[in-house]
Scaffold this motif. Structure first.
Motif, PDB file in Angstrom:
ATOM      1  N   PRO A  24       0.634  -1.135   0.108  1.00  0.00           N
ATOM      2  CA  PRO A  24      -0.010   0.203  -0.043  1.00  0.00           C
ATOM      3  C   PRO A  24       0.883   1.301   0.077  1.00  0.00           C
ATOM      4  O   PRO A  24       2.082   1.378   0.537  1.00  0.00           O
ATOM      5  CB  PRO A  24      -0.935  -0.128   1.265  1.00  0.00           C
ATOM      6  CG  PRO A  24      -0.684  -1.598   1.459  1.00  0.00           C
ATOM      7  CD  PRO A  24       0.414  -2.198   1.159  1.00  0.00           C
ATOM      8  N   ALA A  25       0.204   2.283  -0.462  1.00  0.00           N
ATOM      9  CA  ALA A  25       1.324   3.487  -0.891  1.00  0.00           C
ATOM     10  C   ALA A  25       1.655   4.029   0.511  1.00  0.00           C
ATOM     11  O   ALA A  25       2.702   4.436   0.850  1.00  0.00           O
ATOM     12  CB  ALA A  25       0.520   4.585  -1.335  1.00  0.00           C
ATOM     13  N   ASP A  26       0.787   4.164   1.806  1.00  0.00           N
ATOM     14  CA  ASP A  26       1.191   4.373   2.835  1.00  0.00           C
ATOM     15  C   ASP A  26       2.418   3.914   3.309  1.00  0.00           C
ATOM     16  O   ASP A  26       3.243   4.251   4.029  1.00  0.00           O
ATOM     17  CB  ASP A  26       0.171   4.519   3.862  1.00  0.00           C
ATOM     18  CG  ASP A  26      -1.120   5.611   3.690  1.00  0.00           C
ATOM     19  OD1 ASP A  26      -0.748   6.437   2.929  1.00  0.00           O
ATOM     20  OD2 ASP A  26      -2.138   5.497   4.414  1.00  0.00           O
ATOM     21  N   GLU A  27       2.542   2.410   3.241  1.00  0.00           N
ATOM     22  CA  GLU A  27       3.489   1.631   3.654  1.00  0.00           C
ATOM     23  C   GLU A  27       4.636   1.798   2.675  1.00  0.00           C
ATOM     24  O   GLU A  27       6.057   1.972   3.408  1.00  0.00           O
ATOM     25  CB  GLU A  27       3.265  -0.039   3.550  1.00  0.00           C
ATOM     26  CG  GLU A  27       4.294  -0.726   4.279  1.00  0.00           C
ATOM     27  CD  GLU A  27       3.658  -2.175   3.933  1.00  0.00           C
ATOM     28  OE1 GLU A  27       4.752  -2.983   4.431  1.00  0.00           O
ATOM     29  OE2 GLU A  27       2.648  -2.552   3.869  1.00  0.00           O
ATOM     30  N   ARG A  29       5.468   4.769   1.387  1.00  0.00           N
ATOM     31  CA  ARG A  29       5.865   6.126   1.689  1.00  0.00           C
ATOM     32  C   ARG A  29       6.656   5.873   3.091  1.00  0.00           C
ATOM     33  O   ARG A  29       7.955   6.748   3.374  1.00  0.00           O
ATOM     34  CB  ARG A  29       4.826   7.050   2.092  1.00  0.00           C
ATOM     35  CG  ARG A  29       4.021   7.608   0.915  1.00  0.00           C
ATOM     36  CD  ARG A  29       2.915   8.436   0.955  1.00  0.00           C
ATOM     37  NE  ARG A  29       2.251   8.710  -0.004  1.00  0.00           N
ATOM     38  CZ  ARG A  29       1.219   8.473  -0.208  1.00  0.00           C
ATOM     39  NH1 ARG A  29       0.325   7.773   0.717  1.00  0.00           N
ATOM     40  NH2 ARG A  29       0.185   8.672  -1.346  1.00  0.00           N
ATOM     41  N   GLU A  30       6.215   5.367   4.039  1.00  0.00           N
ATOM     42  CA  GLU A  30       6.838   5.417   5.523  1.00  0.00           C
ATOM     43  C   GLU A  30       8.377   4.555   5.185  1.00  0.00           C
ATOM     44  O   GLU A  30       9.235   4.822   5.866  1.00  0.00           O
ATOM     45  CB  GLU A  30       5.950   4.338   6.401  1.00  0.00           C
ATOM     46  CG  GLU A  30       4.836   5.209   6.867  1.00  0.00           C
ATOM     47  CD  GLU A  30       4.020   4.106   7.795  1.00  0.00           C
ATOM     48  OE1 GLU A  30       4.314   2.865   7.984  1.00  0.00           O
ATOM     49  OE2 GLU A  30       2.786   4.499   8.033  1.00  0.00           O
ATOM     50  N   LEU A  59       5.535   9.301  -6.258  1.00  0.00           N
ATOM     51  CA  LEU A  59       5.189   8.672  -4.626  1.00  0.00           C
ATOM     52  C   LEU A  59       6.355   8.820  -3.787  1.00  0.00           C
ATOM     53  O   LEU A  59       6.122   9.417  -2.576  1.00  0.00           O
ATOM     54  CB  LEU A  59       4.278   7.271  -4.825  1.00  0.00           C
ATOM     55  CG  LEU A  59       3.830   6.710  -3.354  1.00  0.00           C
ATOM     56  CD1 LEU A  59       2.565   5.974  -3.716  1.00  0.00           C
ATOM     57  CD2 LEU A  59       4.795   6.110  -2.665  1.00  0.00           C
ATOM     58  N   SER A  62       7.698  12.093  -3.167  1.00  0.00           N
ATOM     59  CA  SER A  62       6.818  13.052  -2.225  1.00  0.00           C
ATOM     60  C   SER A  62       6.680  12.689  -0.683  1.00  0.00           C
ATOM     61  O   SER A  62       6.517  13.398   0.178  1.00  0.00           O
ATOM     62  CB  SER A  62       5.277  12.986  -2.719  1.00  0.00           C
ATOM     63  OG  SER A  62       4.723  11.616  -2.343  1.00  0.00           O
ATOM     64  N   ALA A  63       7.179  11.656  -0.405  1.00  0.00           N
ATOM     65  CA  ALA A  63       7.463  10.951   0.899  1.00  0.00           C
ATOM     66  C   ALA A  63       8.696  11.491   1.600  1.00  0.00           C
ATOM     67  O   ALA A  63       9.057  11.251   2.922  1.00  0.00           O
ATOM     68  CB  ALA A  63       7.128   9.536   0.805  1.00  0.00           C
TER      69      ALA A  63
END
Length: 300
Positions: A24-27, A29-30, A59, A62-63
């Motif tokens: 997932p994108a949030d993972e 990014r982290e 992506l 941006s993180a």
């Protein structure tokens, strides 16, 4: 050895990570933010079936705030040269020059899966670079020229990388290839090999994991086996996921000091930057290995 100017931006050690496009994108990014915090200078990723390099780069950029995000590689058959040129400039302009475009012809089986026709990779890459250089661009110019590197294994592609790009990104190679690549590139161009790593000291377990999660797949691709033949490997080394000799040459396994020594071998052979690919037994992201390795590599 004279170092390419890019080294001051990407550092001597980075990370190559094929798994960030599958979470997932949030993972993702982290993970990217943590890799940056650990001190790695660049975050490389590939473009295979089911993934798209430009959106993934956006992506990850941006993180993060400082790390260079690099495609390793963006497949030339996926987007036309004008789109690649504009994307590289747009991302570099939007993120303080932190995007590095790695380009390559990929492999016939992977290109075929996308419905494209793979033919004469050297000629195709050369024509693609010509088209990129001729492409119009109406967007904002980055503060510094956007850089590109080429995926290069054989002598002719390495020569093209020296002549038409900032240098070369090599993948699935032993340290002997790094030495040969430096001879061909000469002193100036960037040389940034990928190095698979596995913090596992049991030889049987390490080699089994390396075969399952790395060598077995890549030994099905003729570009890689053809390159390995140049360094004395043969059919007996390519069978059953790779001989012990081949696995040991491609995957650095062992304790932290063993990994550090392999990275140093690449640097001693002429690499400017080494991109570590952590292999994880559970097909996870391998961040625990990157955490443990960072201090030993002088990062942080």
């Amino acid at each position: 050895m004279q170092q390419h100017a890019l080294v001051s931006r990407i550092g001597r050690v980075g990370v190559w990570h094929g798994g960030l496009g599958g979470v997932p994108a949030d993972e993702a990014r982290e993970a990217a933010a943590e890799i940056e915090q650990l001190g790695y200078g660049a975050l490389w990723f590939g473009e295979g079936p089911g993934s798209e390099a430009v959106s993934q780069a956006a992506l990850l950029l941006s993180a993060t705030e400082r790390i260079t995000v690099a495609t390793g590689i963006a497949n030339i058959w996926v987007r036309d040269a004008s789109a690649a040129s504009a994307a590289a400039r747009n991302l570099a302009a939007a993120h303080d020059g932190r995007f590095l475009l790695g380009l390559g012809a990929s492999h016939a089986p992977l290109v075929d899966l996308r419905g494209h026709t793979y033919a004469k990779p050297l000629a195709a890459v050369r024509a693609y670079l010509d088209a990129m250089d001729a492409a119009p661009y109406a967007g904002p110019a980055p503060d510094s020229a956007s850089a590109r590197v080429l995926a290069a294994l054989g002598p002719k592609m390495l020569e093209l990388a020296a002549a038409r790009a900032a240098g070369a990104h090599s993948y699935f190679v032993p340290t002997q290839h790094t030495a040969r690549a430096r001879e061909i590139l000469g002193a100036g161009p960037l040389l940034a090999p990928e190095q698979a790593v596995l913090l596992e000291t049991d030889p049987e377990k390490a080699r089994s994991l390396a075969r399952a999660h790395h060598t077995r797949f890549y030994l099905e691709l003729p570009n890689y086996t053809g390159n390995l033949r140049r360094f004395g490997f043969g059919d007996e080394d390519f069978a059953n996921g790779g001989s012990d000799r081949l696995v040991d040459a491609i995957v650095a396994w062992g304790d932290v000091d063993a990994i550090r020594r392999r990275v140093q071998e690449h640097h001693d052979a002429g690499a400017d930057h080494v991109a570590l690919q952590p292999l994880a037994a559970d097909r996870g992201l391998g961040l625990e290995q990157l955490r443990e390795l960072a201090p030993a590599l002088g990062l942080g």
